[in-house]
Design a protein around this motif. Structure first.
Motif, PDB file in Angstrom:
ATOM      1  N   PRO A  33       0.853  -1.184   0.000  1.00  0.00           N
ATOM      2  CA  PRO A  33       0.000   0.000   0.000  1.00  0.00           C
ATOM      3  C   PRO A  33       0.892   1.238   0.000  1.00  0.00           C
ATOM      4  CG  PRO A  33      -0.665  -1.539   1.719  1.00  0.00           C
ATOM      5  CD  PRO A  33       0.648  -2.013   1.206  1.00  0.00           C
ATOM      6  N   MET A  34       0.442   2.279  -0.657  1.00  0.00           N
ATOM      7  CA  MET A  34       1.224   3.503  -0.762  1.00  0.00           C
ATOM      8  C   MET A  34       0.423   4.668  -0.217  1.00  0.00           C
ATOM      9  SD  MET A  34       4.043   2.542  -2.179  1.00  0.00           S
ATOM     10  CE  MET A  34       4.746   4.116  -2.699  1.00  0.00           C
ATOM     11  N   GLY A  35       1.118   5.624   0.342  1.00  0.00           N
ATOM     12  CA  GLY A  35       0.429   6.785   0.875  1.00  0.00           C
ATOM     13  C   GLY A  35       1.180   8.067   0.586  1.00  0.00           C
ATOM     14  N   TRP A  36       0.444   9.162   0.612  1.00  0.00           N
ATOM     15  CA  TRP A  36       1.016  10.499   0.531  1.00  0.00           C
ATOM     16  C   TRP A  36       0.721  11.232   1.832  1.00  0.00           C
ATOM     17  CZ3 TRP A  36       4.143  12.447  -3.174  1.00  0.00           C
ATOM     18  CH2 TRP A  36       4.184  11.823  -4.421  1.00  0.00           C
ATOM     19  N   PHE A  37       1.736  11.936   2.315  1.00  0.00           N
ATOM     20  CA  PHE A  37       1.617  12.779   3.489  1.00  0.00           C
ATOM     21  C   PHE A  37       2.206  14.141   3.140  1.00  0.00           C
ATOM     22  CE2 PHE A  37       0.466   9.866   6.997  1.00  0.00           C
ATOM     23  CZ  PHE A  37       0.511   8.674   6.293  1.00  0.00           C
ATOM     24  N   ARG A  38       1.922  15.122   3.975  1.00  0.00           N
ATOM     25  CA  ARG A  38       2.521  16.435   3.763  1.00  0.00           C
ATOM     26  C   ARG A  38       2.884  17.044   5.104  1.00  0.00           C
ATOM     27  NH1 ARG A  38      -2.690  19.926   1.461  1.00  0.00           N
ATOM     28  NH2 ARG A  38      -3.875  20.013   3.423  1.00  0.00           N
ATOM     29  N   PHE A  47      -1.575  13.142   7.086  1.00  0.00           N
ATOM     30  CA  PHE A  47      -2.047  12.217   6.065  1.00  0.00           C
ATOM     31  C   PHE A  47      -2.763  12.971   4.947  1.00  0.00           C
ATOM     32  CE2 PHE A  47      -3.644   8.519   4.129  1.00  0.00           C
ATOM     33  CZ  PHE A  47      -4.990   8.693   3.863  1.00  0.00           C
ATOM     34  N   VAL A  48      -2.520  12.523   3.709  1.00  0.00           N
ATOM     35  CA  VAL A  48      -3.190  13.089   2.539  1.00  0.00           C
ATOM     36  C   VAL A  48      -4.071  12.034   1.866  1.00  0.00           C
ATOM     37  CG1 VAL A  48      -2.863  14.088   0.247  1.00  0.00           C
ATOM     38  CG2 VAL A  48      -1.379  14.801   2.154  1.00  0.00           C
ATOM     39  N   ALA A  49      -3.451  10.911   1.460  1.00  0.00           N
ATOM     40  CA  ALA A  49      -4.188   9.873   0.741  1.00  0.00           C
ATOM     41  C   ALA A  49      -3.407   8.573   0.794  1.00  0.00           C
ATOM     42  CB  ALA A  49      -4.426  10.286  -0.712  1.00  0.00           C
ATOM     43  N   ALA A  50      -4.111   7.452   0.635  1.00  0.00           N
ATOM     44  CA  ALA A  50      -3.456   6.153   0.606  1.00  0.00           C
ATOM     45  C   ALA A  50      -4.246   5.209  -0.281  1.00  0.00           C
ATOM     46  CB  ALA A  50      -3.335   5.571   2.015  1.00  0.00           C
ATOM     47  N   ILE A  51      -3.538   4.217  -0.840  1.00  0.00           N
ATOM     48  CA  ILE A  51      -4.159   3.278  -1.774  1.00  0.00           C
ATOM     49  C   ILE A  51      -3.539   1.907  -1.610  1.00  0.00           C
ATOM     50  CG2 ILE A  51      -2.532   3.939  -3.609  1.00  0.00           C
ATOM     51  CD1 ILE A  51      -4.824   3.534  -5.626  1.00  0.00           C
ATOM     52  N   THR A  52      -4.364   0.861  -1.666  1.00  0.00           N
ATOM     53  CA  THR A  52      -3.828  -0.496  -1.623  1.00  0.00           C
ATOM     54  C   THR A  52      -3.253  -0.864  -2.989  1.00  0.00           C
ATOM     55  OG1 THR A  52      -6.052  -1.301  -2.095  1.00  0.00           O
ATOM     56  CG2 THR A  52      -5.339  -1.321   0.210  1.00  0.00           C
ATOM     57  N   TRP A  53      -2.542  -1.974  -3.043  1.00  0.00           N
ATOM     58  CA  TRP A  53      -1.851  -2.349  -4.274  1.00  0.00           C
ATOM     59  C   TRP A  53      -2.810  -2.650  -5.404  1.00  0.00           C
ATOM     60  CZ3 TRP A  53      -2.492  -7.010  -6.753  1.00  0.00           C
ATOM     61  CH2 TRP A  53      -3.156  -8.013  -6.035  1.00  0.00           C
ATOM     62  N   ILE A 102      -2.415  -0.838   4.610  1.00  0.00           N
ATOM     63  CA  ILE A 102      -2.872   0.525   4.345  1.00  0.00           C
ATOM     64  C   ILE A 102      -3.187   1.233   5.662  1.00  0.00           C
ATOM     65  CG2 ILE A 102      -5.302  -0.133   4.030  1.00  0.00           C
ATOM     66  CD1 ILE A 102      -5.333   2.048   1.753  1.00  0.00           C
ATOM     67  N   SER A 103      -2.794   2.487   5.742  1.00  0.00           N
ATOM     68  CA  SER A 103      -2.918   3.225   6.982  1.00  0.00           C
ATOM     69  C   SER A 103      -2.964   4.719   6.705  1.00  0.00           C
ATOM     70  CB  SER A 103      -1.729   2.916   7.894  1.00  0.00           C
ATOM     71  OG  SER A 103      -1.743   3.710   9.060  1.00  0.00           O
ATOM     72  N   THR A 104      -3.575   5.452   7.648  1.00  0.00           N
ATOM     73  CA  THR A 104      -3.564   6.910   7.603  1.00  0.00           C
ATOM     74  C   THR A 104      -2.555   7.478   8.590  1.00  0.00           C
ATOM     75  OG1 THR A 104      -5.315   7.109   9.243  1.00  0.00           O
ATOM     76  CG2 THR A 104      -6.001   6.939   6.939  1.00  0.00           C
ATOM     77  N   LYS A 105      -1.782   6.609   9.243  1.00  0.00           N
ATOM     78  CA  LYS A 105      -0.824   7.023  10.260  1.00  0.00           C
ATOM     79  C   LYS A 105       0.593   6.942   9.725  1.00  0.00           C
ATOM     80  CE  LYS A 105      -4.237   7.242  13.190  1.00  0.00           C
ATOM     81  NZ  LYS A 105      -4.787   8.578  13.563  1.00  0.00           N
TER      82      LYS A 105
END
Length: 122
Positions: A33-38, A47-53, A102-105
């Motif tokens: 899973p990949m995520g974007w943070f700022r 946290f900005v966004a996250a997506i599973t594979w 996948i996580s928002t943390k």
């Protein structure tokens, strides 16, 4: 080991758009899973966004729904952050990360890129 390299940041006027890219190398990208943070100066990494594979689960920060999207292209080992209708408060360094689930943390992400600066002028 996973190596992540972000690109696509820059200076944009309010109301404009940017697309950030995060290219992965090393261990199998498709499994993570990949995520974007700022992170703005003096603030925590948010946290900005996250997506599973397999794209079956996608999460967004509530305040960004409708403006940001997080497509990924497993064939190119790349996840994107499409940012529309940008506001000055979107100014920050944007980081992509790879997690085991996948996580928002931010603390759940084992691998990080170096970050790319996004500046939105008013």
């Amino acid at each position: 080991q996973v190596r992540l390299v972000e690109s696509g940041g820059g200076l944009v006027q309010a109301g404009g758009s940017l697309r950030l890219s995060c290219e992965a190398s090393g261990r199998t990208f498709n499994n993570f899973p990949m995520g974007w943070f700022r992170q703005a100066p003096g603030k925590e990494r948010d946290f900005v966004a996250a997506i599973t594979w397999n794209d079956r689960r996608i999460y967004y920060a509530d305040s960004l729904v409708g403006r940001f999207t997080i497509p990924r292209d497993n064939a190119k080992n790349t996840v994107y952050l499409q940012m529309n209708s940008l506001k000055p408060e979107d100014t920050a360094v944007y980081y992509c990360g790879a997690a085991r689930s996948i996580s928002t943390k931010a603390y759940d992400y084992a691998y990080w890129g170096q970050g790319t600066q996004v500046t939105v002028s008013s």
